[in-house]
Design an enzyme around this catalytic site. Sequence first.
Site, PDB file in Angstrom:
ATOM      1  N   SER A 103     -59.264 -26.159 -36.468  1.00  0.00           N
ATOM      2  CA  SER A 103     -59.717 -27.148 -35.287  1.00  0.00           C
ATOM      3  C   SER A 103     -61.412 -27.090 -35.344  1.00  0.00           C
ATOM      4  O   SER A 103     -62.069 -28.590 -34.840  1.00  0.00           O
ATOM      5  CB  SER A 103     -59.340 -26.362 -34.125  1.00  0.00           C
ATOM      6  OG  SER A 103     -58.077 -26.145 -33.251  1.00  0.00           O
ATOM      7  N   ARG A 182     -48.740   8.163 -21.439  1.00  0.00           N
ATOM      8  CA  ARG A 182     -48.374   7.192 -21.711  1.00  0.00           C
ATOM      9  C   ARG A 182     -48.237   6.811 -19.687  1.00  0.00           C
ATOM     10  O   ARG A 182     -47.934   7.066 -19.003  1.00  0.00           O
ATOM     11  CB  ARG A 182     -46.552   7.081 -21.461  1.00  0.00           C
ATOM     12  CG  ARG A 182     -46.210   5.436 -21.532  1.00  0.00           C
ATOM     13  CD  ARG A 182     -44.502   5.559 -22.277  1.00  0.00           C
ATOM     14  NE  ARG A 182     -44.280   3.306 -22.521  1.00  0.00           N
ATOM     15  CZ  ARG A 182     -44.008   3.509 -23.517  1.00  0.00           C
ATOM     16  NH1 ARG A 182     -44.516   3.547 -24.190  1.00  0.00           N
ATOM     17  NH2 ARG A 182     -43.692   2.057 -22.869  1.00  0.00           N
TER      18      ARG A 182
END
Length: 428
Positions: A103, A182
């Site tokens: 790009s 977690r």
Amino acid sequence: MCYRVRECDVISLSISSICKLMEQHKAALILARGGSKGIPLKNVKTLAGIPLIGWVLRAAVDSELFDSVWVSTDHDHIEKVALSCGARIHRRSAEVSKDSSTSLDTIQEFLRLNPEVDIVCNIQATSPCLHPFHLKEALQLITEQGYDSVFAVVRRHHFRWQEVKNDSGELTRPLNLDPHNRPRRQDWDGELCESGSFYFTQRELIEEQGLLQGGKVAYYEVRPEYSVDIDVDIDWPVAEQRVLRYGYFGRVPPEVVKLMFCNISGCLTEGRIFLSVSGEEMVSINTRDTAGIRILQKEGVEVMLLTSSLDPFEKALSQKVSARLGCEVLCVGEQPLDDLETLVKERKLSWKDVAFMGNDEIDVQCLNVAGLSAVPSDAPVLAKNAAKYICTAPGGKGAMREFAEHIRLQKRKAKSQLEQDRIDLTSS
């Protein structure tokens, strides 16, 4: 919309600096090479009724931020679609049209050819839920707060693990979490990932350092519902549903359709007429399309079916179709708009209150003036160019049902917007 910046210092600009930035030439640039590997000609494939690239071009043009809006391409058909959407064309060279081209290579070539451009916004064609307000708020970080580059991010709540090769004997390990602690989703802020939607960059940063993100850099956070990834065909139906709900449909509020005209031949049917041994004419109508008519009638939309004097139906056949579907059947001449104008005025409506479904050259005028208009997927190019919505289904095989659902969605959007306007008025 919230955003965060990399620099810790608060940046303050003088009035003269802000004015100078505001006067800079700002260009939107959409890169759309013809050689897409995942989905052939993906950038112009129809998504929710218009070419994919049309969604971001509409947002860029309607934002009124840019002195010029460009599409960089190497393909004739993409160029034609881009021009019809109001873009200018950067016909990229073969050197930056290779599979290995980046790009940045293409943007650098664009800037060399357009020395007047000071700020370039590289918008990804595959971001159909982009809205003008995203671009406005992001550009303000450059023009009002002095950043050199701003790019779009989206917040993700994904736990990442180390990849290991087969038979390597290695064990995977967590990259962004502690399995012993977690977190719940609601207790974790997640991570910011580039969405790829757009990149604003000052010219000097690209030319002098070869960077799209650098200098004083900021990110602009886009909510997840506006972030869509389209890389393979399996993404397409998911993206289509997302766009219908969260896409930008233009500056004009969604039309509230009260009357619909639909051609029988080529729209409600495949365009074929069957003849019996006795000479009786017959047509085949898909039950999905008759269900679409009922959807509209339930929504309070009057549906009128059209036949043409150029290819007339037998009177008895028209009467049977009318009785079965509960719709008036009208025969129009070579200029349907002339015949239908009177009907619209009799109902004290304007054409913005009308939906029209046609399928050929004689329908172009009606397709242009109707508030909502559509053609089946097998309509000729001339009719497709005039329509505001291109169905994925061909005539007689669900196109009417598809357009009916689109009309219903627009009516609900309009109702929701009206309710929001009332809330805003009450709050003020």
